[in-house]
Design an enzyme around this catalytic site. Structure first.
Site, PDB file in Angstrom:
ATOM      1  N   ILE A  82      54.817  -2.814  68.161  1.00 52.61           N
ATOM      2  CA  ILE A  82      56.006  -3.655  67.990  1.00 52.61           C
ATOM      3  C   ILE A  82      56.087  -4.311  66.609  1.00 52.61           C
ATOM      4  CG2 ILE A  82      56.438  -4.169  70.435  1.00 52.61           C
ATOM      5  CD1 ILE A  82      55.029  -6.925  69.927  1.00 52.61           C
ATOM      6  N   VAL A 138      50.721  -4.850  65.498  1.00 50.37           N
ATOM      7  CA  VAL A 138      50.816  -5.539  66.783  1.00 50.37           C
ATOM      8  C   VAL A 138      51.411  -4.568  67.790  1.00 50.37           C
ATOM      9  CG1 VAL A 138      51.782  -7.509  68.043  1.00 50.37           C
ATOM     10  CG2 VAL A 138      51.067  -7.780  65.664  1.00 50.37           C
ATOM     11  N   LYS A 149      47.034  -7.820  68.689  1.00 50.22           N
ATOM     12  CA  LYS A 149      47.067  -7.743  67.231  1.00 50.22           C
ATOM     13  C   LYS A 149      45.816  -7.002  66.792  1.00 50.22           C
ATOM     14  CE  LYS A 149      46.845 -11.290  63.663  1.00 50.22           C
ATOM     15  NZ  LYS A 149      47.257 -12.639  63.256  1.00 50.22           N
ATOM     16  N   ASP A 161      52.252 -21.938  58.428  1.00 49.10           N
ATOM     17  CA  ASP A 161      53.203 -20.842  58.208  1.00 49.10           C
ATOM     18  C   ASP A 161      54.346 -20.925  59.218  1.00 49.10           C
ATOM     19  OD1 ASP A 161      54.193 -18.656  56.838  1.00 49.10           O
ATOM     20  OD2 ASP A 161      52.944 -17.193  57.887  1.00 49.10           O
TER      21      ASP A 161
HETATM   22  N1  G5X Z   1      56.778 -10.612  71.354  1.00 44.75           N
HETATM   23  C1  G5X Z   1      51.758 -12.174  67.300  1.00 44.75           C
HETATM   24  C2  G5X Z   1      49.864 -13.480  66.555  1.00 44.75           C
HETATM   25  C3  G5X Z   1      48.625 -16.108  68.323  1.00 44.75           C
HETATM   26  C4  G5X Z   1      47.624 -17.029  68.937  1.00 44.75           C
HETATM   27  C5  G5X Z   1      45.768 -15.455  68.357  1.00 44.75           C
HETATM   28  C6  G5X Z   1      51.080 -12.046  64.972  1.00 44.75           C
HETATM   29  C7  G5X Z   1      52.940 -10.768  65.748  1.00 44.75           C
HETATM   30  C8  G5X Z   1      54.617  -9.079  64.725  1.00 44.75           C
HETATM   31  C9  G5X Z   1      54.034  -9.878  65.804  1.00 44.75           C
HETATM   32  C10 G5X Z   1      54.484  -9.867  67.092  1.00 44.75           C
HETATM   33  C11 G5X Z   1      54.001 -10.954  69.184  1.00 44.75           C
HETATM   34  C12 G5X Z   1      53.084 -11.456  70.070  1.00 44.75           C
HETATM   35  C13 G5X Z   1      53.444 -11.661  71.393  1.00 44.75           C
HETATM   36  C14 G5X Z   1      55.520 -10.875  70.930  1.00 44.75           C
HETATM   37  C15 G5X Z   1      52.771 -11.269  67.024  1.00 44.75           C
HETATM   38  C16 G5X Z   1      50.901 -12.566  66.264  1.00 44.75           C
HETATM   39  C17 G5X Z   1      48.995 -14.267  66.829  1.00 44.75           C
HETATM   40  C18 G5X Z   1      47.985 -15.237  67.235  1.00 44.75           C
HETATM   41  C19 G5X Z   1      46.411 -16.283  69.465  1.00 44.75           C
HETATM   42  C20 G5X Z   1      46.754 -14.510  67.760  1.00 44.75           C
HETATM   43  C21 G5X Z   1      52.082 -11.162  64.712  1.00 44.75           C
HETATM   44  N2  G5X Z   1      54.336  -9.311  63.461  1.00 44.75           N
HETATM   45  N3  G5X Z   1      53.730 -10.721  67.833  1.00 44.75           N
HETATM   46  N4  G5X Z   1      54.662 -11.366  71.816  1.00 44.75           N
HETATM   47  N5  G5X Z   1      55.219 -10.694  69.633  1.00 44.75           N
HETATM   48  O1  G5X Z   1      55.383  -8.202  64.944  1.00 44.75           O
HETATM   49  O2  G5X Z   1      47.622 -16.033  66.137  1.00 44.75           O
END
Ligand code: G5X
Length: 504
Positions: free
Chosen positions: A235, A243, A258, A349
């Protein structure tokens, strides 16, 4: 209830006046000029240049107010400056601001902190920069800018106004590599920045891969996550990793993972930090850490809860939010910040990209890859971290800073919710840094469209004087937040944003 009017005209200060930044007319509208470097006197139109400033000893860059030229400037800097769109008048007005911006800019791009683009969602940072000039040898970058604006493609869900393309226009512009983290010495005594001191600052030995892995082995779970999680689908992608969504086989729950390659991390301490901090932190407005694993030779996987609504960026770029919705999101974010700051964590950030939404309107802060843990004894940082457009002036000008940098960034994010993007997004990045350092509190494109209480809220967040800037707890009492709509009012925005995204 519906406060979204027609599209606001372009911002005077950063957009309409001087799109290419080549004319000298761009400063005509800037009334509030704050000297952000220590002394807090106002700078008048007439440039008041004080020559004996500290950095001159180290950088050897001078400024001649008569010729309007810098002296002794490194060639690489001169090149950058030439293409920056910073006008002669602006150079005269705040020559130190120019130097600060250059220091910042080059420190973040030429290997000193080495380039650390971290995750960014492809949705927002799509296109390649169309501005020429900046990709000189001295400048590695340059990445991610927002995708090209789409023509309004007609129908969107009934009552959700799509964001008009005029305000979405930020295509083809070169943006600073988003988030950056450079110097490794936090809370260093050196407050004055210069290429010289900068080199010194970062002499702190970097952790080797094996050191990082040894450390990580002590904190992550043992085992093979590919046996526990299945159906991985990408995604997001950034320089520091990927991720994916996945399904936990035993619970049939969806998670996000991640996946980072440790050897490719420029600041490896930060990935350890992210896990150590997030393991301890649980809050309804923060994306939950679930687990972490070392995978193969040098991969770190961090499992977390998944939010299906996508990021707030998708919403702000594609739709218009009303004040009730903005208040609701602001309140939820402030709750997260109150909790973090009470636990001595600075996120560093805060921006719409790092706010995730649940389908029924939950609002959660994510990506703690740049967070800092402070202590009562060491409660100030100086590392340049964050994403330029959202950065507090005290970060850009490289002062010591504390948790209130998150409050400033929240204010910038509130502007995103109004205007679809942060101030100066269309500027040459060097000029954007200069403008943050010089202008201080940014101006709204159409202040008359906002309620008095909302403007007051923004003013409180975007207060230049850190001492006067309110903290999260105090801001949670702000009358603006009483306007909050139910979180369920975010769902139509999420759906509209998804639909719009599907069209381009
Ligand atoms: N819809 C999550 C992260 C959060 C606290 C340790 C970084 C992205 C992207 C990203 C998309 C998510 C995550 C969940 C959706 C990301 C993180 C983090 C933490 C615990 C890890 C990047 N860049 N998600 N649901 N998107 O596309 O710091």
């Amino acid at each position: 209830m519906d406060e979204r009017g027609p599209p606001p005209p372009p911002r005077v200060a950063s957009k309409s006046g001087d799109k290419n930044g080549t004319s000298a007319s761009s400063d005509k509208k800037e009334k509030k000029i704050v000297w952000p470097f220590g002394r807090k006197n106002q700078v008048k139109d007439r440039p008041e240049i004080s020559s004996p400033v500290d950095f001159e000893h180290t950088v050897h860059v001078g400024f001649d107010p008569h010729t309007g030229e810098f002296t002794g400037m490194p060639e690489a800097w001169a090149k950058l400056l030439l293409n920056s769109g910073i006008s002669a008048a602006e150079k005269k007005k705040n020559p130190q601001g120019v130097i600060k911006a250059l220091e910042f800019y080059t420190a973040n791009s030429s290997g000193i902190g080495d380039g650390e683009t971290k995750f960014m969602t492809a949705q927002r940072y799509g296109g390649a920069g169309s501005r020429p000039s900046l990709s000189s040898d001295t400048f590695t970058p340059l990445a991610p800018v927002r995708p090209a604006p789409q023509p309004p493609s007609g129908e969107s869900p009934p009552d959700i106004p799509p964001r008009p393309p005029a305000t979405k226009k930020s295509d083809g512009k070169i943006a600073l590599k988003p988030p950056i983290a450079t110097t490794s010495h936090d809370a260093s005594s050196a407050n004055q920045a210069s290429p010289a001191t900068e080199q010194k600052r970062q002499k702190k030995p970097k952790m080797s891969d094996s050191e990082v892995i040894a450390h990580l082995k002590q904190i992550v779970s043992v085992g093979d996550p590919t046996r526990k999680y299945t159906k991985m689908e990408k995604i997001g992608q950034g320089a520091s990793g990927t991720v994916v969504t996945a399904m936990e086989i035993s619970t049939v729950q969806q998670v996000a993972i991640k996946q980072m390659n440790i050897s490719q991390q420029p600041k490896k301490e930060l990935i350890i930090n992210e896990i150590l901090v997030m393991k301890e932190i649980k809050h309804p407005n923060i994306v939950n850490y679930v687990d972490s694993y070392l995978v193969g030779e040098s991969e770190l996987w961090v499992v977390m809860e998944y939010l299906a609504g996508g990021s707030l960026t998708d919403v702000v770029t594609e739709t218009c939010m009303n004040e009730g919705q903005i208040a609701a999101v602001s309140r939820e974010c402030l709750q997260a910040l109150e909790f973090l700051h009470a636990n001595q964590v600075i996120h560093r950030d805060i921006k719409s990209d790092n706010i995730l939404l649940g389908m029924d309107g939950q609002v959660k802060l994510t990506d703690f890859g740049f967070c800092a843990q402070i202590t009562p004894e060491q409660n100030k940082r100086s590392t340049m971290v964050g994403t330029p457009y959202w950065m507090a002036p005290e970060v850009v000008t490289r002062k010591q800073y504390g948790p209130k940098v998150d409050i400033w960034s929240l204010g910038i994010m509130a502007i995103e919710m109004v205007e679809g993007e942060p101030p100066y997004l269309n500027e040459n990045p060097l000029r954007a840094l200069y403008l943050i350092a010089t202008n201080g509190t940014p101006e709204l494109q159409n202040p008359e469209k906002l309620s008095k209480t909302f403007k007051d809220f923004l003013t409180q967040c975007l207060e230049m004087d850190v001492e006067k800037r309110k903290g999260a707890t105090e801001l949670l009492q702000h009358p603006f937040l009483r306007k909050s709509a139910p979180l369920s009012s975010l769902t139509p925005l999420i759906l509209a944003a998804k639909e719009m995204a599907g069209k381009h």
